[in-house]
Write a protein that holds these residues in place. Structure first.
Motif, short mmCIF file in Angstrom:
data_model
loop_
_atom_site.label_atom_id
_atom_site.label_comp_id
_atom_site.label_asym_id
_atom_site.label_seq_id
_atom_site.Cartn_x
_atom_site.Cartn_y
_atom_site.Cartn_z
N ALA A 51 -21.21 -14.47 -15.07
CA ALA A 51 -20.26 -15.58 -14.98
C ALA A 51 -19.42 -15.48 -13.71
CB ALA A 51 -19.36 -15.59 -16.22
N ALA A 52 -19.04 -14.26 -13.35
CA ALA A 52 -18.22 -14.07 -12.14
C ALA A 52 -19.04 -14.32 -10.88
CB ALA A 52 -17.66 -12.65 -12.13
N ASP B 222 -18.65 -11.97 -27.84
CA ASP B 222 -17.34 -11.40 -28.18
C ASP B 222 -17.02 -11.62 -29.65
OD1 ASP B 222 -16.91 -10.43 -25.67
OD2 ASP B 222 -15.72 -12.13 -24.98
N PRO C 121 -22.56 -7.77 -23.16
CA PRO C 121 -21.41 -8.57 -22.73
C PRO C 121 -21.01 -8.31 -21.29
CG PRO C 121 -21.01 -7.53 -24.87
CD PRO C 121 -22.25 -6.92 -24.33
N ALA C 122 -21.07 -7.05 -20.85
CA ALA C 122 -20.64 -6.75 -19.49
C ALA C 122 -21.52 -7.45 -18.46
CB ALA C 122 -20.65 -5.24 -19.25
N LEU D 101 -20.48 -18.35 -19.85
CA LEU D 101 -19.22 -18.19 -20.56
C LEU D 101 -19.37 -18.46 -22.06
CD1 LEU D 101 -16.79 -19.82 -17.98
CD2 LEU D 101 -17.03 -17.38 -18.51
N ARG E 137 -21.15 -21.83 -14.41
CA ARG E 137 -20.67 -20.81 -15.33
C ARG E 137 -20.67 -21.17 -16.82
NH1 ARG E 137 -15.31 -19.04 -11.82
NH2 ARG E 137 -16.46 -18.17 -10.03
N LEU F 74 -21.00 -15.48 -23.55
CA LEU F 74 -20.03 -14.38 -23.58
C LEU F 74 -19.06 -14.54 -24.75
CD1 LEU F 74 -19.05 -11.83 -22.20
CD2 LEU F 74 -17.69 -13.25 -20.66
N ARG F 75 -18.61 -15.78 -24.99
CA ARG F 75 -17.71 -16.01 -26.13
C ARG F 75 -18.41 -15.72 -27.45
NH1 ARG F 75 -15.95 -20.33 -22.80
NH2 ARG F 75 -17.45 -21.76 -23.77
N TRP G 126 -23.25 -10.29 -18.97
CA TRP G 126 -22.93 -11.72 -19.02
C TRP G 126 -21.61 -12.00 -18.30
CZ3 TRP G 126 -25.88 -15.71 -20.18
CH2 TRP G 126 -27.01 -15.52 -20.97
N ARG G 127 -20.64 -11.11 -18.45
CA ARG G 127 -19.35 -11.30 -17.77
C ARG G 127 -19.54 -11.23 -16.25
NH1 ARG G 127 -17.03 -7.94 -20.57
NH2 ARG G 127 -16.19 -9.39 -22.12
N ALA G 128 -20.37 -10.28 -15.80
CA ALA G 128 -20.64 -10.16 -14.37
C ALA G 128 -21.40 -11.38 -13.85
CB ALA G 128 -21.44 -8.88 -14.09
#
Length: 474
Positions: free
Chosen positions: A426-427, A445, A419-420, A438, A434, A441-442, A422-424
């Motif tokens: 997306a940013a 989660d 997840p970390a 995202l 994105r 990532l959802r 994928w979050r990076a």
């Protein structure tokens, strides 16, 4: 029927074929239809680009800037055959206002050389050393697609996925290590419509085979190289005659040099290259040699046993028997005792990765990272080392915040559920790019709603293969 590997069949009008391809490109990018005259190799590449969410308006990004690029080139195996490339391609490129380009196995351009006016045009396109031209970054293109499929590729005009590259034509062939068959990168010729000729593809294939033969000649332990011939990846034999190319210092990059080397990343059975031969090691022997490569100072019998066996009650005679079998395989002088160590320096692909990560050369480190160290091993010492390398690589990729590196990480088996990362990603992506990150990532989660930390491996091997948080199991 024409040769499907050739971009422009004999007698075809390049102007008319260009119009047809632009219409076909538009049809595919609008509604996903593949129309004539798109060749199968190009259609498959376009579909890979669509699945990877590559934009047809994509532009190249420079990932390796000086001095990281210079350091990476110095240790890359293909640096040793640049004299071959320049000798064979230089005059051809200068005569036709073409460019010689060489990329690594990830599609990162390492060298781009040629006539100054053509170089200026290529610079505006981002076709420069240090730029990422993999399919996942720039869509269909000869060097990126050649390393993606491991085959020679010719790409003409609007066969390129990125519209910005439609004025260009290129031909590229992969270059492999002559003994192991491992992909090292690709050699490419880029220029105008004239390169769509069938001879261009055959020429760049011959250049790649000559480079592979020269790599064998530069390794004095390789009997095939000493004879001037090397078996190619397809089993045919290529022979180098005539020009003698100067040898450059042997490289240790990811086990491709003349010294004894170990390839253990991404495979359960390591390959040991020693004394002019390649030995495929069994699982236990792979673990032993990897541990000794990581500890060149040597390990006592007790230290090696603790690192090797999950059960602390294993008798010392068990290890001695394994070492005896390993000596029988490698030769009586290959291993020394008291402490256990290799008789000759041993360069391992994972020790090179550790050094590159420690120096901040993240792109270079990941360029030779095909996967975790001996992924199926449950030996405590290997599990700890595997986790250390993977954690360092993951932290470096996230800290770099580079969309290309992050995309490679999350698309790999070891990073797809991170997840970390994928979050990076997306940013790091522009807003319009994105949604896919995202959405993933959802989903993660939701899956990891009942997340629990993975325990460090015990002597029974629990959790040995997992690195990142995993969903709680009922």
């Amino acid at each position: 029927m024409g040769d499907p590997s050739v971009a422009l069949p004999g007698g075809a009008d390049p102007v008319e074929r260009g119009r047809e391809l632009r219409r076909a490109h538009e049809a595919f990018t609008v509604d996903g239809r593949v129309e004539a005259p798109v060749r199968a190799v190009i259609a498959k590449s376009w579909r890979r680009c669509a699945r990877a969410r590559v934009s047809p308006e994509c532009t190249a990004r420079v990932e390796l800037a000086e001095p990281e690029l210079r350091a990476y080139r110095e240790v890359h195996p293909l640096a040793r055959v640049m004299p071959v490339f320049r000798e064979l391609v230089g005059a051809f490129a200068a005569h036709g206002a073409h460019l010689l380009a060489v990329c690594d196995a990830r599609g990162t351009l390492l060298w781009v050389e040629g006539e100054s006016a053509t170089l200026d045009r290529a610079r505006g396109l981002g076709f420069v050393p240090g730029a990422r031209w993999s399919e996942s970054a720039m869509g269909t293109n000869a060097p990126g697609t050649a390393v993606a499929v491991g085959e020679p590729v010719q790409v003409f005009g609007a066969e390129h996925f990125s519209r910005h590259v439609h004025p260009w034509t290129c031909a590229a062939a992969p270059v492999r290590h002559p003994r192991t068959g491992r992909l090292l990168g690709a050699v490419d010729i880029t220029g105008g419509d004239g390169l769509a000729h069938p001879h261009s593809l055959a020429f760049v294939q011959a250049v790649a085979r000559a480079a592979e033969a020269q790599l064998a000649l530069l390794d004095p332990g390789d009997a095939a190289g000493a004879a001037g011939a090397v078996a190619s990846a397809t089993g045919t034999v290529a022979r180098v005659t005539g020009t003698a190319y100067p040898a450059t210092p042997p490289t240790s990059a990811y086990g491709a040099g003349a010294a004894d080397s170990l390839t253990a990343l991404g495979r359960d059975e390591a390959l040991l290259m020693t004394g002019g031969r390649t030995v495929r090691l069994g699982h236990r022997h792979s673990e032993i040699v990897a541990l000794l490569a990581h500890h060149p100072e040597g390990l006592s019998g007790e230290e090696l046993s603790i690192a090797l066996y999950e059960d602390e009650r294993v008798a010392p005679v068990t290890l001695r028997a394994e070492m005896s079998r390993l000596r029988s395989l490698l030769g009586p002088r290959a291993l020394l005792s008291r402490p256990y160590r290799t008789a000759s320096p041993l360069e391992a692909d994972f020790t090179t990765a550790i050094r590159l990560l420690a120096s901040g050369a993240v792109s270079a480190a990941l360029g030779g990272y095909p996967g975790p160290l001996l992924p199926g091993s449950r030996a405590p010492g290997i599990v700890r080392l595997r986790r250390r390398i993977e954690d360092q690589a993951r932290a470096a990729v996230i800290a770099r915040a580079d969309a290309g590196l992050l995309a490679d990480w999350v698309c790999s088996p070891w990073g797809e559920d991170d997840p970390a990362a994928w979050r990076a990603l997306a940013a790091a992506l522009p807003r319009e790019g994105r949604p896919v990150a995202l959405a993933r990532l959802r989903a993660l989660d939701a899956e990891l709603g009942g997340v629990r930390p993975v325990p460090r491996p015990s002597r029974t091997g629990a959790g040995a293969g997992a690195t990142y948080p995993q969903p709680a199991r009922s």
